[in-house]
Scaffold this motif. Structure first.
Motif, PDB file in Angstrom:
ATOM      1  N   PHE A   8     -38.173 -51.636  35.500  1.00 28.14           N
ATOM      2  CA  PHE A   8     -38.369 -52.355  36.763  1.00 28.14           C
ATOM      3  C   PHE A   8     -38.972 -51.434  37.823  1.00 28.14           C
ATOM      4  O   PHE A   8     -39.782 -51.866  38.649  1.00 28.14           O
ATOM      5  CB  PHE A   8     -37.042 -52.936  37.247  1.00 28.14           C
ATOM      6  N   ALA A   9     -38.565 -50.170  37.816  1.00 33.85           N
ATOM      7  CA  ALA A   9     -39.127 -49.217  38.777  1.00 33.85           C
ATOM      8  C   ALA A   9     -40.630 -49.078  38.568  1.00 33.85           C
ATOM      9  O   ALA A   9     -41.408 -49.076  39.538  1.00 33.85           O
ATOM     10  CB  ALA A   9     -38.440 -47.867  38.632  1.00 33.85           C
ATOM     11  N   MET A  10     -41.064 -48.950  37.316  1.00 37.73           N
ATOM     12  CA  MET A  10     -42.495 -48.822  37.033  1.00 37.73           C
ATOM     13  C   MET A  10     -43.252 -50.086  37.409  1.00 37.73           C
ATOM     14  O   MET A  10     -44.337 -50.036  38.016  1.00 37.73           O
ATOM     15  CB  MET A  10     -42.707 -48.504  35.540  1.00 37.73           C
TER      16      MET A  10
ATOM     17  N   VAL B 177     -37.800 -33.739  34.686  1.00 33.10           N
ATOM     18  CA  VAL B 177     -38.065 -35.172  34.550  1.00 33.10           C
ATOM     19  C   VAL B 177     -37.065 -35.810  33.593  1.00 33.10           C
ATOM     20  O   VAL B 177     -36.552 -36.915  33.838  1.00 33.10           O
ATOM     21  CB  VAL B 177     -39.506 -35.402  34.053  1.00 33.10           C
ATOM     22  N   GLY B 178     -36.756 -35.108  32.487  1.00 28.93           N
ATOM     23  CA  GLY B 178     -35.846 -35.647  31.483  1.00 28.93           C
ATOM     24  C   GLY B 178     -34.434 -35.857  31.981  1.00 28.93           C
ATOM     25  O   GLY B 178     -33.679 -36.648  31.404  1.00 28.93           O
ATOM     26  N   ILE B 179     -34.055 -35.165  33.052  1.00 24.76           N
ATOM     27  CA  ILE B 179     -32.720 -35.363  33.620  1.00 24.76           C
ATOM     28  C   ILE B 179     -32.573 -36.771  34.182  1.00 24.76           C
ATOM     29  O   ILE B 179     -31.494 -37.371  34.130  1.00 24.76           O
ATOM     30  CB  ILE B 179     -32.450 -34.317  34.725  1.00 24.76           C
ATOM     31  N   PHE B 180     -33.674 -37.344  34.685  1.00 22.99           N
ATOM     32  CA  PHE B 180     -33.607 -38.627  35.382  1.00 22.99           C
ATOM     33  C   PHE B 180     -34.260 -39.776  34.619  1.00 22.99           C
ATOM     34  O   PHE B 180     -33.976 -40.943  34.910  1.00 22.99           O
ATOM     35  CB  PHE B 180     -34.278 -38.499  36.755  1.00 22.99           C
ATOM     36  N   ILE B 181     -35.134 -39.476  33.663  1.00 29.03           N
ATOM     37  CA  ILE B 181     -35.895 -40.525  32.971  1.00 29.03           C
ATOM     38  C   ILE B 181     -35.684 -40.400  31.470  1.00 29.03           C
ATOM     39  O   ILE B 181     -35.731 -39.306  30.906  1.00 29.03           O
ATOM     40  CB  ILE B 181     -37.398 -40.417  33.313  1.00 29.03           C
ATOM     41  N   GLU B 182     -35.456 -41.521  30.811  1.00 25.88           N
ATOM     42  CA  GLU B 182     -35.281 -41.539  29.360  1.00 25.88           C
ATOM     43  C   GLU B 182     -36.587 -41.150  28.662  1.00 25.88           C
ATOM     44  O   GLU B 182     -37.683 -41.274  29.241  1.00 25.88           O
ATOM     45  CB  GLU B 182     -34.852 -42.936  28.913  1.00 25.88           C
TER      46      GLU B 182
ATOM     47  N   GLY C 153     -38.268 -44.529  45.221  1.00 19.03           N
ATOM     48  CA  GLY C 153     -37.265 -45.339  45.911  1.00 19.03           C
ATOM     49  C   GLY C 153     -36.451 -46.184  44.949  1.00 19.03           C
ATOM     50  O   GLY C 153     -35.218 -46.255  45.070  1.00 19.03           O
ATOM     51  N   MET C 154     -37.121 -46.801  43.982  1.00 17.72           N
ATOM     52  CA  MET C 154     -36.413 -47.623  42.997  1.00 17.72           C
ATOM     53  C   MET C 154     -35.509 -46.761  42.123  1.00 17.72           C
ATOM     54  O   MET C 154     -34.395 -47.173  41.758  1.00 17.72           O
ATOM     55  CB  MET C 154     -37.420 -48.379  42.127  1.00 17.72           C
ATOM     56  N   MET C 155     -35.960 -45.561  41.769  1.00 15.65           N
ATOM     57  CA  MET C 155     -35.127 -44.666  40.961  1.00 15.65           C
ATOM     58  C   MET C 155     -33.882 -44.234  41.729  1.00 15.65           C
ATOM     59  O   MET C 155     -32.781 -44.175  41.175  1.00 15.65           O
ATOM     60  CB  MET C 155     -35.937 -43.441  40.539  1.00 15.65           C
ATOM     61  N   ILE C 156     -34.042 -43.931  43.025  1.00 10.89           N
ATOM     62  CA  ILE C 156     -32.899 -43.531  43.849  1.00 10.89           C
ATOM     63  C   ILE C 156     -31.892 -44.672  43.961  1.00 10.89           C
ATOM     64  O   ILE C 156     -30.670 -44.452  43.964  1.00 10.89           O
ATOM     65  CB  ILE C 156     -33.382 -43.075  45.244  1.00 10.89           C
ATOM     66  N   LEU C 157     -32.383 -45.901  44.034  1.00 10.09           N
ATOM     67  CA  LEU C 157     -31.500 -47.065  44.119  1.00 10.09           C
ATOM     68  C   LEU C 157     -30.832 -47.391  42.784  1.00 10.09           C
ATOM     69  O   LEU C 157     -29.966 -48.268  42.733  1.00 10.09           O
ATOM     70  CB  LEU C 157     -32.296 -48.276  44.605  1.00 10.09           C
ATOM     71  N   GLY C 158     -31.234 -46.694  41.734  1.00  7.66           N
ATOM     72  CA  GLY C 158     -30.607 -46.913  40.428  1.00  7.66           C
ATOM     73  C   GLY C 158     -31.188 -48.050  39.627  1.00  7.66           C
ATOM     74  O   GLY C 158     -30.547 -48.554  38.691  1.00  7.66           O
ATOM     75  N   ALA C 159     -32.405 -48.479  39.946  1.00  8.08           N
ATOM     76  CA  ALA C 159     -33.040 -49.567  39.190  1.00  8.08           C
ATOM     77  C   ALA C 159     -33.411 -49.084  37.797  1.00  8.08           C
ATOM     78  O   ALA C 159     -33.730 -47.914  37.604  1.00  8.08           O
ATOM     79  CB  ALA C 159     -34.298 -50.045  39.925  1.00  8.08           C
TER      80      ALA C 159
ATOM     81  N   SER D 103     -51.915 -44.167  45.803  1.00  3.46           N
ATOM     82  CA  SER D 103     -51.019 -43.242  45.112  1.00  3.46           C
ATOM     83  C   SER D 103     -49.751 -42.996  45.919  1.00  3.46           C
ATOM     84  O   SER D 103     -48.663 -42.833  45.354  1.00  3.46           O
ATOM     85  CB  SER D 103     -51.735 -41.922  44.833  1.00  3.46           C
ATOM     86  N   ALA D 104     -49.883 -42.969  47.258  1.00  2.00           N
ATOM     87  CA  ALA D 104     -48.709 -42.756  48.109  1.00  2.00           C
ATOM     88  C   ALA D 104     -47.729 -43.921  47.990  1.00  2.00           C
ATOM     89  O   ALA D 104     -46.509 -43.721  47.890  1.00  2.00           O
ATOM     90  CB  ALA D 104     -49.142 -42.580  49.565  1.00  2.00           C
ATOM     91  N   VAL D 105     -48.253 -45.142  47.980  1.00  2.00           N
ATOM     92  CA  VAL D 105     -47.401 -46.327  47.832  1.00  2.00           C
ATOM     93  C   VAL D 105     -46.722 -46.315  46.472  1.00  2.00           C
ATOM     94  O   VAL D 105     -45.521 -46.596  46.353  1.00  2.00           O
ATOM     95  CB  VAL D 105     -48.241 -47.613  48.006  1.00  2.00           C
ATOM     96  N   LEU D 106     -47.483 -45.988  45.433  1.00  2.00           N
ATOM     97  CA  LEU D 106     -46.941 -45.939  44.078  1.00  2.00           C
ATOM     98  C   LEU D 106     -45.791 -44.934  44.004  1.00  2.00           C
ATOM     99  O   LEU D 106     -44.709 -45.250  43.483  1.00  2.00           O
ATOM    100  CB  LEU D 106     -48.052 -45.550  43.094  1.00  2.00           C
ATOM    101  N   THR D 107     -46.009 -43.723  44.515  1.00  2.00           N
ATOM    102  CA  THR D 107     -44.993 -42.675  44.447  1.00  2.00           C
ATOM    103  C   THR D 107     -43.749 -43.054  45.240  1.00  2.00           C
ATOM    104  O   THR D 107     -42.612 -42.906  44.756  1.00  2.00           O
ATOM    105  CB  THR D 107     -45.562 -41.350  44.979  1.00  2.00           C
TER     106      THR D 107
END
Length: 429
Positions: free
Chosen positions: A21-23, A327-332, A11-17, A2-6
């Motif tokens: 692809f992030a999931m 959550v809705g601020i960052f995820i569709e 990290g991918m979301m912060i990089l703007g992926a 779970s730690a690796v997943l989170t």
């Protein structure tokens, strides 16, 4: 695990992926780090996530909306809406709201509403003397009705994610909330129009007798009733209803309105395929993430932790609202449903919340994220089609966002707003 997943997902979301692809990458990393697991399970879960007959409804509903748009639907609905409310104070603003509400019963997509009829409505409002930023903000805000009023792509995905609700029940549960959203924005438009003296523009209003306009728009307006009525009376399943909607849209556009030409079909099919591929890739990637969450027992852990807090159902709903607004601020909305519902639905069930009520609160909540920066999809689309900088549009959208939050509060504290119509038609979930 779970730690690796989170870590990988954030990290991918912060990089703007892109969210898909992030999931996918986060799920692959979690599987890779788990001893005894092979990355092949990622591919297997991607395919199994798409191996669902009800998912066929998504490309069919998208295609039906594209066919209707090609059949001059937007122009027909706009003329009718302008004729009905265009002469009132702020008339073209009200026509904007009414047109997009009509169109929501066909498209099932907020982005399609904003990019299609929304662009035309912004131009008309600007010509009538409305501020271009206000016209764009109103269009973006009204477009969120698209996923609420049936048919709705998000509702189809939600029903596949949470087996405690049905597609038909969700479709019916969205009608009243969708109308409440449209009504709240009409109130805001009236207040702003009075303050800024936005008046109707008679030269932009069709003077055709209203009965003739109603009759011309009727073939388009009855499509949602055909879909819901056919499902309710057992004529077809929701998936079969989507295919029937395509046939109906093709016949109406070609033989009733006469504006849908066969040489338009390749472009329509291409746009449909592109939108479908985007949605299906998100579904496939979210299936991987959901499987990793299940294997890691994350939903069970969260459920046990929240249960230990002994929150009342109302307090739980309020906490979930705050979480989903963030959550809705960052995820569709679509990936938001796929990620959050497997975690939150067991909490709602344990608290004794009505599944339809909870589903509508979640869907409306996540949809509001489409008009909140920095990842508001509707803001970007509307900014592109209108040429209005997003910053100006966000400032104009603030009173509309307040009105939408009031509607969300009403839906939270008054479950009957979501459950009354499904219950009337015999659907409890």
């Amino acid at each position: 695990m779970s730690a690796v997943l989170t870590f990988c997902f954030l990290g991918m979301m912060i990089l703007g992926a892109p969210i898909a692809f992030a999931m996918l990458i986060a799920g692959l990393a979690a599987v890779w780090m788990k001893p005894g697991m092979t990355p092949l399970v990622v591919i297997q879960n991607m395919f199994s996530g798409l191996d669902s007959f009800p998912l066929l409804a998504i490309p069919f509903f998208i295609l039906a909306a594209e066919l209707m748009s090609g059949g001059a639907l937007t122009d027909v609905l706009l003329h009718l809406a302008a004729r009905l409310v265009g002469r009132r104070r702020g008339g073209l603003g009200h026509a904007n709201i009414l047109t997009l509400t009509f169109f929501s019963g066909i498209s099932g997509s907020a982005l399609a509403d904003a990019a299609g009829p929304g662009a035309m409505l912004i131009k008309m409002m600007r010509k009538a003397g409305y501020s271009d930023a206000y016209a764009a903000a109103l269009t973006a805000s009204v477009a969120i009705v698209g996923p609420i009023i049936p048919p709705s792509i998000i509702m189809i995905i939600y029903a596949l994610t949470d087996n405690s609700v049905t597609i038909t029940g969700l479709f019916l549960a969205g009608v009243v909330p969708g109308l409440l959203i449209a009504g709240s924005l009409a109130v805001v438009n009236h207040m702003v129009s009075v303050k800024r003296n936005y008046r109707s523009s008679e030269d932009l209003i069709d003077r055709t007798p209203i009965l003739r306009l109603v009759l011309r728009a009727l073939p388009a307006l009855v499509l949602p009733f055909i879909i819901l009525g056919g499902i309710h009376f057992g004529v077809f399943t929701p998936t079969e209803a989507s295919a029937a909607a395509v046939l109906y849209a093709l016949l109406v556009g070609r033989f009733v309105y006469g504006t849908l030409r066969f040489d338009m079909l390749p472009a329509i099919l291409f746009r449909t395929a592109l939108m479908t591929a985007s949605i299906m890739f998100i579904v496939a990637a979210s299936a991987v993430l959901a499987w990793v969450l299940t294997v890691g027992q994350i939903p069970q852990t969260v459920t046990s932790w929240v249960a230990s807090l002994q929150l009342s159902p109302v307090a739980l709903l309020l906490a979930i609202n705050v979480l989903l607004l963030l959550v809705g601020i960052f995820i569709e909305p679509l990936p938001g449903v796929m990620i959050m519902v497997p975690i939150l639905a067991p909490l709602a069930d344990a608290a004794g919340l009505n599944p339809l009520h909870f589903a509508i609160v979640v869907i409306v909540n996540l949809t509001l994220g489409m008009i909140t920066p920095p990842v508001g999809g509707l803001l970007f689309v509307t900014s592109i089609v209108s040429g209005v900088p997003m910053g100006r549009m966000v400032r104009e959208a603030r009173p509309m966002l307040v009105a939408l939050l009031v509607v969300l509060g009403l839906l939270t504290f008054f479950p009957a707003l979501s459950t009354w119509l499904p219950g009337l038609m015999g659907y409890r979930n």
